[in-house]
Scaffold this active site. Structure first.
Site, mmCIF file in Angstrom:
data_model
loop_
_atom_site.group_PDB
_atom_site.id
_atom_site.type_symbol
_atom_site.label_atom_id
_atom_site.label_comp_id
_atom_site.label_asym_id
_atom_site.label_seq_id
_atom_site.Cartn_x
_atom_site.Cartn_y
_atom_site.Cartn_z
ATOM 1 N N LYS A 61 0.795 -1.178 0.055
ATOM 2 C CA LYS A 61 -0.013 -0.061 0.026
ATOM 3 C C LYS A 61 0.896 1.377 -0.069
ATOM 4 O O LYS A 61 0.406 2.393 -0.419
ATOM 5 C CB LYS A 61 -1.087 -0.070 1.217
ATOM 6 N N SER A 315 0.880 -9.832 -0.301
ATOM 7 C CA SER A 315 0.698 -8.728 -0.263
ATOM 8 C C SER A 315 0.927 -7.811 1.002
ATOM 9 O O SER A 315 0.963 -6.612 1.046
ATOM 10 C CB SER A 315 -0.874 -8.484 -0.907
#
Length: 413
Positions: A61, A315
């Site tokens: 992110k 992720s």
């Protein structure tokens, strides 16, 4: 690209991703790419793990958040930013805001993990908890932006966010030049859209496939309908990809470029977190383990679906240790490593010792034992015990159960 309207028409191209990479050059370094012999053995294809769990702030992110915030005008930066997140986008925005000297407010759902809350505050953001989902938080953050004049930083539905996330795709092509398939954990779509834009722009032959939690999978129906469709409900341990509606900006890219969208069960997610800890020595949150969960579910059939080398993204790695403990326990149960039995036996001296001795002979580790003498269907001279065992897998668990039955015990699994 800086403005207050996040979900706007347009697409994201390879050139956008390349430009984002320039802006990130002095902020982020490429995350490691690890070859997984264990996954390769189980699937029959060569598998590499892209370790975004080792990125700054613990997930991919930061790529999109810094790209978005760095492109704000001086006047917009002075107004501050507001974001909504279950944790990873929150930390990315908070860290990017600190690096750029911008005030940040982040709306996070009730139930967000304590480490994610603590890290977001630790980076300097003001945290406000509301609702129970990302969608609730997005609505609250947008209202905050309107009331206070802050710039709303959407977690996935903006071209700058998508372009920033796409820099991960550039790294994949450089680290595994002969990659044939990329599996991407998918929520709102910012990561997979950015990766698809980057990868298809340079290597259109590479297959890009998204993976969602089955209990929070908005993409399959949306892609079939040709437009984003919101889910009525979600229930998954993978909070990082629990998004009820795909983003408008990512949707156009995904619909044009992505080759497929798969789903995985909650059990598979738990098993995948356990697998990564045991075999890759990597800590992943459930959302970050979705791609490897898909490979584990396919097993040897993976070679029929995907050409290798395969790159599976991890992720994010921001997981509450308490949740990690629960997930590892569930993963061990799914893998047959925990076995719980009810055993009925004569209520006399030495009965329990005899069962425990037999279990020791069967190479079991006893975790817990409970007595019960008040079951309605127990004979007056009978006792029931619940015993929780650690075994070596499904075959060993079956052997233990059958041996006790053959010994004459009344046993229920």
């Amino acid at each position: 690209m800086a403005d207050d309207v996040d979900a706007r028409p347009g697409t994201v191209t390879l050139q956008d991703v390349l430009a984002a990479r320039e802006g990130l050059a002095d902020v982020l370094t490429p995350t490691p790419m690890e070859f997984s012999q264990a996954l390769s053995d189980r699937t029959g294809v060569q598998v590499h793990l892209k370790c975004e769990n080792l990125q700054r702030a613990g997930s991919f992110k930061m790529r999109g958040a810094y790209t978005r915030l760095s492109r704000l005008t001086a006047e917009e930066k002075a107004r501050g930013v507001v974001a909504a997140s279950a944790g990873n986008h929150a930390q990315g925005v908070a860290l990017a805001a600190r690096l750029l000297g911008i005030d940040a407010v982040v709306y996070m759902p009730h139930g967000a993990s304590m480490p994610k809350l603590g890290a977001t505050r630790g980076y300097g953001a003001t945290v406000i908890q509301t609702g129970t989902t990302i969608d609730h938080c997005i609505a609250a953050a947008q209202e905050h932006a309107q009331q206070h004049g802050s710039v709303f930083v959407h977690p996935f539905d903006h071209q700058d966010i998508v372009a920033g996330q796409g820099t991960c795709g550039l790294e994949i092509l450089e680290q595994v030049p002969d990659v044939k398939t990329i599996l991407v954990c998918t929520g709102g779509g910012g990561l997979i859209a950015g990766i698809a834009a980057a990868v298809k722009g340079l290597r259109p032959d590479v297959k890009v496939v998204g993976v969602q939690a089955a209990e929070a999978a908005a993409w399959p129906a949306s892609l079939q309908a040709g437009h984003p469709i919101p889910l009525e409900s979600m229930s998954t341990m993978a909070d990082g990809i629990a998004v009820g509606r795909p983003g408008d900006v990512p949707f156009g890219v995904v619909a044009d470029l992505v080759d497929g969208m798969e789903t995985v069960s909650e059990s598979a997610l738990a098993r995948s977190v356990l697998f990564l800890v045991e075999h890759a020595k990597l800590v992943s949150e459930p959302a970050g383990a979705a791609a490897t969960a898909h490979l584990l579910e396919l097993g040897e059939q993976a070679a029929e679906h995907y050409e290798g080398p395969v790159v599976a993204l991890i992720s994010g790695g921001n997981i509450d240790p308490v949740l990690l403990q629960r997930i590892l326990r569930k993963g061990m149960t799914v893998a047959g490593r925990y076995l719980q039995l009810q055993v009925r036996m004569p209520d006399g001296p030495g009965s329990l010792a005899g069962v425990l001795a037999r279990l020791a002979e069967l190479r079991c580790s006893v975790i817990e034992v409970q007595h019960q003498r008040r079951l309605p269907d127990l004979a007056v001279d009978e006792v029931a015990i619940w015993v929780t065992l650690e075994t070596m897998g499904h075959e060993h668990a079956d052997e233990v159960y059958q041996t006790l039955v053959d010994d004459g015990y009344r046993v229920e699994r």
